[in-house]
Design an enzyme around this catalytic site. Sequence first.
Site, mmCIF file in Angstrom:
data_model
loop_
_atom_site.group_PDB
_atom_site.id
_atom_site.type_symbol
_atom_site.label_atom_id
_atom_site.label_comp_id
_atom_site.label_asym_id
_atom_site.label_seq_id
_atom_site.Cartn_x
_atom_site.Cartn_y
_atom_site.Cartn_z
ATOM 1 N N ASP A 1 0.914 -1.218 0.189
ATOM 2 C CA ASP A 1 -0.014 0.019 0.031
ATOM 3 C C ASP A 1 0.864 1.261 -0.053
ATOM 4 O O ASP A 1 2.219 0.926 0.378
ATOM 5 C CB ASP A 1 -0.917 -0.012 1.152
ATOM 6 C CG ASP A 1 -1.966 0.690 1.026
ATOM 7 O OD1 ASP A 1 -2.615 1.472 2.092
ATOM 8 O OD2 ASP A 1 -2.729 0.805 0.060
ATOM 9 N N GLU B 1 0.784 -0.129 -4.849
ATOM 10 C CA GLU B 1 -0.233 0.894 -5.124
ATOM 11 C C GLU B 1 0.579 2.194 -5.121
ATOM 12 O O GLU B 1 1.077 2.694 -4.091
ATOM 13 C CB GLU B 1 -1.122 0.915 -3.875
ATOM 14 C CG GLU B 1 -2.094 1.903 -4.174
ATOM 15 C CD GLU B 1 -2.591 2.725 -2.848
ATOM 16 O OE1 GLU B 1 -3.766 2.710 -2.774
ATOM 17 O OE2 GLU B 1 -1.905 3.060 -2.076
#
Length: 325
Positions: free
Chosen positions: A68, A92
Amino acid sequence: RCISSMIANIIILTARSRARIIDLTKLLWKSVVSLPDIDTTSTFVRETYNQWIDSLVSVFGIDGLRIDTVKHLEKTFWSDFKSASGVYTLGEVFDGDVAYTCPYQEQLDGLLNYPLYYPLMSAFQDTNGNTTSLGAALTTIQDSCRDPTLLATFSENHDIPRFLNQRNDVNADMNVIVFTILAGGIPIIYQGQEQGFFGGNDPANREALWTSGYSTKSPLYMLIASVNQVRNHEVLDSPEYLTIPTTVIHTDDHHIALRKGNIVSLYSNEGSNGTTSDITLTNTGFQKDQPTIEILTCRNSTTDATGNLRVSVQEGLPQVGSPPL
């Protein structure tokens, strides 16, 4: 990096200070930041993270990592972290700019394909969507990213509104889903997408999946299963399918068609109120007079003397053609 220094010092302070440290940590978490700001430029911190991920992967047999908020750490952190993990890493980078996002593939194996997500939404959110721009974005990404086959193609996740929240049309959603699976890269289907969930912004898009009863008979579930089976068959029959580029073979005001391996797919943004459109697709890669089957309706067709394929689009539904399986 005041907070960073405090947190880093917590790791190395003596045992007699632990009670005070616990109180300080609680204070920091409650009143200053929701997550501690670790000094990831520190050699000690980096080595600690690298040792931790090596152990985590080894103990639990992890074969891939979804990471993330990659862009919130310096790029140099990720190269050693990826090497220490020893597995595929998917980062991400929440940004739709190809020039900004693609360079992160020098540090990580793959990325969430946000540069494709935004043009995809723009093309199918209404009947005025720009399918030509979607085709151009797909081509640009393939030309710009180090390895576009390792990017993750998606149309929903826990950070963005679901498609049906943006356009309440299941037929349009079917186009988006089929595109997600067949456009190239690593397709991701977000839980609940197969059940037609329609939550908006976070947290509304994080619905409990058990409310659906885990239906395997819902139209979108069955669509995903069928298209995924076609993709799997193509991969087993021709493993190079995974690495060959996707070619845009047609665009017009409402349609875009792709060719990848022996699969030709056509998409419409007209939705369930769309009229019947007959489109002749060229550059299909098919042989002349070659039998084909439309996977979603089981309609049989035959290419013409030059390998062109005539496709009839009804009610804005996607079309997936290939030689008979």
